[in-house]
Scaffold this active site. Structure first.
Site, short mmCIF file in Angstrom:
data_model
loop_
_atom_site.label_atom_id
_atom_site.label_comp_id
_atom_site.label_asym_id
_atom_site.label_seq_id
_atom_site.Cartn_x
_atom_site.Cartn_y
_atom_site.Cartn_z
N ILE A 52 0.81 -1.21 0.00
CA ILE A 52 0.00 0.00 0.00
C ILE A 52 0.85 1.27 0.00
O ILE A 52 0.32 2.37 -0.07
CB ILE A 52 -0.95 0.03 1.22
CG1 ILE A 52 -0.16 -0.09 2.53
CG2 ILE A 52 -2.00 -1.06 1.11
CD1 ILE A 52 -1.01 0.04 3.78
N GLU A 54 5.24 2.87 -0.62
CA GLU A 54 6.67 2.65 -0.79
C GLU A 54 7.37 3.98 -0.72
O GLU A 54 6.87 4.99 -1.22
CB GLU A 54 6.96 1.97 -2.12
CG GLU A 54 8.41 1.57 -2.30
CD GLU A 54 8.62 0.70 -3.54
OE1 GLU A 54 9.76 0.29 -3.76
OE2 GLU A 54 7.64 0.47 -4.26
N GLY A 56 11.47 6.01 0.69
CA GLY A 56 12.89 5.85 0.95
C GLY A 56 13.17 4.92 2.11
O GLY A 56 14.24 4.34 2.22
N PHE A 57 12.19 4.75 2.99
CA PHE A 57 12.34 3.88 4.16
C PHE A 57 12.20 2.42 3.81
O PHE A 57 12.67 1.55 4.52
CB PHE A 57 11.28 4.24 5.21
CG PHE A 57 9.87 4.10 4.68
CD1 PHE A 57 9.24 2.88 4.65
CD2 PHE A 57 9.21 5.20 4.16
CE1 PHE A 57 7.96 2.75 4.14
CE2 PHE A 57 7.94 5.08 3.65
CZ PHE A 57 7.31 3.85 3.64
N ASP A 172 8.19 16.98 10.76
CA ASP A 172 7.88 16.68 9.36
C ASP A 172 6.37 16.67 9.13
O ASP A 172 5.83 15.75 8.51
CB ASP A 172 8.50 15.35 8.96
CG ASP A 172 8.75 15.25 7.45
OD1 ASP A 172 8.72 16.31 6.77
OD2 ASP A 172 8.97 14.14 6.94
#
Length: 392
Positions: A52, A54, A56-57, A172
């Protein structure tokens, strides 16, 4: 008041093998630990059909846990150099605090080299992928829904800033980190960059981290973090929700590209209503919409101490407090928004990529790039050149 369990040395009980570094970091936290096999079964072997999100983590998968709970299983990439630190930060911050407008952490997996966070599943993705997706969502956000979202996010931030001890600065706040449940109730997510600020401290000095377009200028320049940095980011988000636009869109004419600058221009001309999302087709309270935009300007003022607290923002949004328009001054802006770099004499500062929310479509989604860089000293003159994501 809420206290963090790791301050009191509570133990994690688990019989699975853990990474020594993570094991040390988790030694004072009470949290449910899943085995890798359990999460593999829950997600149907991490099937692509269940993916569900995607970024950089790593990747996020929808899964059904043994107790029947539907979960978002956030698998951190083993290639991420910053993964361990952020993994522990996210657990430390969110493990035992609960609020209607925060995501719920069910547990984690620390078996072998696997680093996985298990959250409650939120059916309607993020504001970035719905409201700000440019018509690529089937959801419709009427004015009342937008008001509820603004108030919900504000309440969540007020809880983090004022009720939790130590206070939490998220660092953030952005549309891709505001997730929506089946009723479109907003949930603040992704605490990997969060910082704790004890009540006796006015600020903490830290490397700059956050997302281009939402960064408070004084934090980006000096690296002195206060709760006012989150309030600035919230102000930008508030304009996005009212206007239905991302904070930067380089496809528009120059005068319209940067939404905060545009908001100030329209405010000075007493034409704020022009910024309201045209998809509402006039179905909104014009006075209330303009009030929300004025609150956003209060939140994004250049001088941090002039920005209201989040509890005051909640009261203004809910009409429990009047908006003092005489206190509105020009927002803090970094004018040349093209690829954030800091140039210092005889010194290069490297960039590190940090993870986006579990529902972000990619590591550089339409909400810009999440970055971290060493903070310059207050005495150093820094030149900023910002570049926003060109895919918008």
């Amino acid at each position: 008041m809420t206290c963090f369990p790791f301050l009191f040395g509570k133990k994690v009980s688990s019989d699975v093998r853990r990474d020594p570094e993570i094991d040390e970091g988790l030694s004072g936290i009470r949290i449910k630990v899943y085995t890798y096999k359990q999460l593999k079964i829950a997600s149907d072997n991490f099937s692509p059909a269940n993916k569900i999100g995607e970024g950089g983590f790593g990747s996020v998968f929808k899964g059904v846990l043994k107790d029947g709970k539907v979960a978002a299983i956030k698998v951190l990439s083993t290639e991420s150099k910053q993964g361990v630190k952020e993994f522990l930060t996210e657990i430390n911050v969110i493990s035992e605090i609960q609020h209607e407008n925060l995501v719920i952490l069910y547990g984690c997996c620390v078996e072998g080299d696997h680093r996985i966070l298990v959250y409650n599943y939120l059916e309607n993705n993020s504001l970035a992928q719905t409201l700000l997706a440019g018509g690529h969502s089937n959801l419709y956000f009427d004015w009342q829904t937008r008001c509820r979202i603004c108030i919900g996010v504000a309440r969540g931030l007020a809880f983090l800033h004022e009720e939790v001890q130590p206070h939490i600065v998220h660092r953030d706040i952005k549309a891709s980190n505001i997730l929506l449940d089946k009723d479109l109730t907003p949930k603040i997510s992704d605490f990997g960059l969060a910082k704790l600020i004890p009540s006796y401290m006015s600020h903490v000095s830290t490397r700059v981290a956050g997302t281009i377009g939402y960064l408070a200028p004084e934090y980006a320049i000096r690296g002195q973090l206060t709760r006012k940095a989150d309030i600035y980011s919230f102000g930008v988000l508030l304009v996005e929700i009212v206007s239905g636009r991302t904070n930067t869109n380089t496809r528009l004419p120059m005068g319209d590209q940067y939404i905060l600058e545009r908001t100030w221009e329209l405010y000075e001309r007493k034409e704020l209503v022009q910024l309201v999302d045209i998809s509402l087709n006039g179905g909104f309270n014009a006075e209330e919409a303009c009030k929300y935009l004025k609150i956003a300007l209060l939140c994004t003022q250049d001088t941090p101490k002039h920005r209201p607290t989040m509890s005051s923002v909640v009261k203004m949004l809910t009409a429990e407090m009047d908006v003092n328009e005489s206190k509105i001054t020009k927002p803090g802006l970094i004018s040349d928004v093209m690829d954030l770099k800091i140039r210092e004499p005889k010194k290069k500062i490297g960039l590190e990529t940090f993870p986006s929310s579990y529902n972000a479509s990619s590591s550089s989604d339409s909400q810009g790039t999440t970055i971290s860089l060493a903070a310059s000293s207050a005495a150093t003159t820094s030149t900023f050149t910002l570049k926003h994501d060109q895919s918008m």
